[in-house]
Design a protein around this motif. Structure first.
Motif, PDB file in Angstrom:
ATOM      1  N   ARG A 477       2.750 -31.920   3.661  1.00 40.38           N
ATOM      2  CA  ARG A 477       1.587 -31.697   4.537  1.00 40.38           C
ATOM      3  C   ARG A 477       1.828 -30.443   5.363  1.00 40.38           C
ATOM      4  O   ARG A 477       2.909 -30.262   5.932  1.00 40.38           O
ATOM      5  N   ALA A 479      -0.325 -26.444   6.811  1.00 45.04           N
ATOM      6  CA  ALA A 479      -1.425 -25.490   6.706  1.00 45.04           C
ATOM      7  C   ALA A 479      -1.066 -24.279   5.857  1.00 45.04           C
ATOM      8  O   ALA A 479      -1.896 -23.756   5.125  1.00 45.04           O
ATOM      9  N   THR A 480       0.154 -23.810   5.955  1.00 42.61           N
ATOM     10  CA  THR A 480       0.546 -22.598   5.236  1.00 42.61           C
ATOM     11  C   THR A 480       1.867 -22.812   4.504  1.00 42.61           C
ATOM     12  O   THR A 480       2.750 -23.514   4.978  1.00 42.61           O
ATOM     13  N   PRO A 503      -3.259 -30.554   2.028  1.00 43.50           N
ATOM     14  CA  PRO A 503      -3.591 -29.477   2.958  1.00 43.50           C
ATOM     15  C   PRO A 503      -3.930 -30.036   4.338  1.00 43.50           C
ATOM     16  O   PRO A 503      -4.291 -31.211   4.491  1.00 43.50           O
ATOM     17  N   ALA A 504      -3.823 -29.182   5.323  1.00 43.68           N
ATOM     18  CA  ALA A 504      -3.989 -29.624   6.703  1.00 43.68           C
ATOM     19  C   ALA A 504      -5.365 -30.205   6.984  1.00 43.68           C
ATOM     20  O   ALA A 504      -5.528 -31.083   7.845  1.00 43.68           O
ATOM     21  N   ASP A 505      -6.393 -29.721   6.254  1.00 45.21           N
ATOM     22  CA  ASP A 505      -7.757 -30.144   6.577  1.00 45.21           C
ATOM     23  C   ASP A 505      -8.230 -31.369   5.800  1.00 45.21           C
ATOM     24  O   ASP A 505      -9.383 -31.774   5.915  1.00 45.21           O
ATOM     25  N   VAL A 506      -7.368 -31.969   4.990  1.00 42.68           N
ATOM     26  CA  VAL A 506      -7.767 -33.161   4.244  1.00 42.68           C
ATOM     27  C   VAL A 506      -7.887 -34.351   5.191  1.00 42.68           C
ATOM     28  O   VAL A 506      -6.995 -34.607   6.001  1.00 42.68           O
ATOM     29  N   GLU A 507      -8.992 -35.075   5.075  1.00 42.00           N
ATOM     30  CA  GLU A 507      -9.237 -36.233   5.939  1.00 42.00           C
ATOM     31  C   GLU A 507      -9.464 -37.473   5.083  1.00 42.00           C
ATOM     32  O   GLU A 507      -9.384 -37.442   3.862  1.00 42.00           O
ATOM     33  N   SER A 517      -0.426 -33.427  10.644  1.00 40.75           N
ATOM     34  CA  SER A 517      -0.572 -32.093  10.097  1.00 40.75           C
ATOM     35  C   SER A 517      -0.216 -31.044  11.136  1.00 40.75           C
ATOM     36  O   SER A 517      -0.636 -31.123  12.288  1.00 40.75           O
ATOM     37  N   ASP A 519       0.986 -26.528  11.413  1.00 40.41           N
ATOM     38  CA  ASP A 519       0.912 -25.262  10.682  1.00 40.41           C
ATOM     39  C   ASP A 519       2.028 -25.162   9.644  1.00 40.41           C
ATOM     40  O   ASP A 519       1.806 -24.740   8.509  1.00 40.41           O
TER      41      ASP A 519
END
Length: 550
Positions: A477, A479-480, A503-507, A517, A519
């Motif tokens: 998990r 973001a980059t 990815p960080a934006d997965v919900e 999550s 960076d």
């Protein structure tokens, strides 16, 4: 042809029915009893053990051809499920002989005539022990499974021939077997112009007329055109007869130069072959065979990092989802835009397994939800609730004289084996014990058959191994930089690891995957209900996976 005509046959059947009803009733009862015996008998409640795995591996070794590779004698089939089990055992049990069985077999097959030396892809089987002359039919399901196997073997061996075979086979599937709508077609015929193999065979004069003199000096000895004909005493079917480095030495040129000449000649021969009358193509899109190929393409894409192959697998997946998934149920086949027939166990099990592979390369929440829906239908519509395991047809299928519940592998792996493996994995991924329990019940149901004939149940044995030692779940998990962490894991043969990169934006994740999550990337490594502390450094990830908690 000396057979009775239909109008002659029907009165005979009617007469037998009128005059022999007692005998027919006895035969029917005998037939029903015989069919009933094909369902595994009730299993004891003794614990599952690795004994069938040990037995199967010993029997596979006994049947191995140490000279030409492969299992048994002609006609020789690829046996991908059995070879995958050998590769798994070779690595996890440090069994060098099992590993060499796979290496020799895959090498001999890739160099043989069972493999299309110009266009890629494998034919159905070899009629001889040396893999030279095939039955020229090309089946989608064979090639989907072999893509997975060759990709796994390459991760272990790193042999260039294995990589070349994967690249060419994936290319053939996309070029000749994928429809414009996305689904994969079923097969190519063995015949063209009413002759088996006509599309594939050559004469030395035909080849010489298409290539340069320098190219022919390499092609002829490499593919055996300088030897007597190997196809019906009149023609040549291409197979590797002499290594390139030997040919290069004889010609006094560098091996790289010989390889360049060979590649140039192959392109010319393939272009010329494509102008011939092509074999017929069966353009049915079968859900189960598509699922095997989706998994193969996705597995190859993850091993080699080729986005084009993943895109191909995605297109086929979306075709299945949009065309053959209706009202929460799968359909089995589609032809000319018409999808029909209630799907079977293999369709659900193979598709679930394919989605698990896709999610390890390219995680999407809709794939996860579709996986859950497939698993629920497996339990609701196919499970033998009394005896364990899964029937081939659903509970709401039309009534049949007998409902098959088979665990043996044939041209495709056993639906029960893949269902048990995939459900167990999904259970660990979602933290859903019902799926793990259903997998365990299936293994218990087939325990007597595993004891009697272990070698025939490679898929169930693979599932058994993961029941005895749960898969390692790796959750990434961040973001980059998450792709680099994925590549570190994908670049290794980790048969019992299930890797998901979030990815960080997965919900909307289930509790088992709901990790914080940030960076920076973090990794969670778990086996069963035991997890290591979060890992924040790539350098420690592989060691953690290889030594994950028992």
């Amino acid at each position: 042809y000396g057979m009775p005509g239909f109008t002659d046959l029907l009165p005979q059947i009617a007469g037998a029915y009128r005059e022999q009803q007692t005998e027919i009733a006895k035969q029917s009862a005998w037939l029903r009893a015989a069919l009933a015996r094909t369902v595994p008998p009730p299993a004891s409640q003794s614990a599952l053990t690795s004994a069938p795995l040990d037995t199967a591996l010993r029997e596979l070794k006994d049947s191995f051809d140490e000279v030409e590779g492969g299992l048994g004698s002609a006609p020789k089939f690829p046996h991908p499920a059995e070879l995958e089990l050998c590769l798994l055992s070779g690595v996890t049990q440090d069994d060098d002989y099992a590993q060499q069985m796979v290496k020799l077999t895959l090498t001999k097959m890739a160099e043989g005539g069972i493999y299309d030396q110009l266009g890629g892809g494998f034919c159905r089987y070899s009629v001889d022990d040396e893999w030279s002359i095939p039955h020229f039919e090309k089946m989608l399901h064979d090639n989907g499974q072999l893509l997975s196997l060759y990709s796994d073997a390459w991760l272990v061996e790193r042999h260039p021939l294995l990589e070349q075979t994967v690249r060419e086979t994936a290319g053939w599937i996309m070029r000749e077997m994928q429809s414009s709508a996305g689904g994969y077609y079923s097969s190519l015929d063995a015949d063209s112009e009413h002759e088996e193999g006509r599309y594939y065979i050559w004469t030395p004069d035909e080849v010489r007329a298409l290539v340069t003199g320098d190219e022919y000096a390499v092609v002829a000895p490499h593919y055996g055109l300088d030897r007597p004909p190997n196809f019906e005493r009149t023609a040549w079917h291409l197979r590797v007869a002499k290594p390139l480095d030997v040919i290069a030495g004889h010609l006094g040129i560098a091996t790289a130069r010989a390889n360049s000449l060979l590649d140039s000649a192959r392109r010319k021969l393939l272009a010329a072959r494509e102008r011939r009358v092509r074999p017929g193509r069966d353009e049915k899109v079968l859900t189960s065979w598509n699922a095997l190929t989706i998994r193969g393409m996705a597995r190859a894409a993850r091993a080699f990092g080729v986005g084009e192959w993943l895109a191909s697998a995605r297109r086929a997946t979306e075709f299945i989802r949009s065309t053959l998934w209706r009202d929460g149920r799968l359909l089995a086949t589609c032809k000319d835009g018409t999808a029909h027939l209630n799907a079977y166990l293999d369709d659900y099990a193979f598709m679930l397994d394919a989605l698990l592979e896709l999610m390890q390369h390219d995680f999407r929440t809709d794939d996860l939800e579709w996986s859950r829906a497939l698993a629920e239908t497996l339990l609701d519509q196919f499970e033998d609730r009394a005896g364990g395991g899964f029937f081939f047809v659903s509970h709401d299928h039309e009534r049949l004289i007998h409902r098959i519940k088979s665990g043996s592998d044939h041209a495709t792996p056993a639906g029960n084996g893949i269902a048990a493996l995939a459900l167990n994995r999904l259970g660990h991924l979602l933290g859903e014990p019902r799926y793990n329990e259903a997998a365990r019940r299936a293994l218990n149901a087939f325990k007597p058959l595993l004891a009697q004939n272990a070698i025939a149940h490679a898929s169930l044995l693979t599932a058994l191994e993961e029941e005895l030692a749960p898969p390692t779940l790796v959750i990434l998990r961040g973001a980059t930089g998450i792709a680099e962490w994925q590549r570190d894991l994908a670049n290794r043969y980790l048969p019992h690891a299930l890797v998901v990169a979030l990815p960080a934006d997965v919900e909307d994740l289930p509790a088992s995957l709901r990790k914080p999550s940030t960076d920076a990337v973090n990794a969670w490594v778990c086996r069963g209900v035991t997890c290591l502390p979060p890992i924040a450094q790539r350098a420690g990830l592989i060691d953690a996976v290889m030594t994950s908690p028992a």
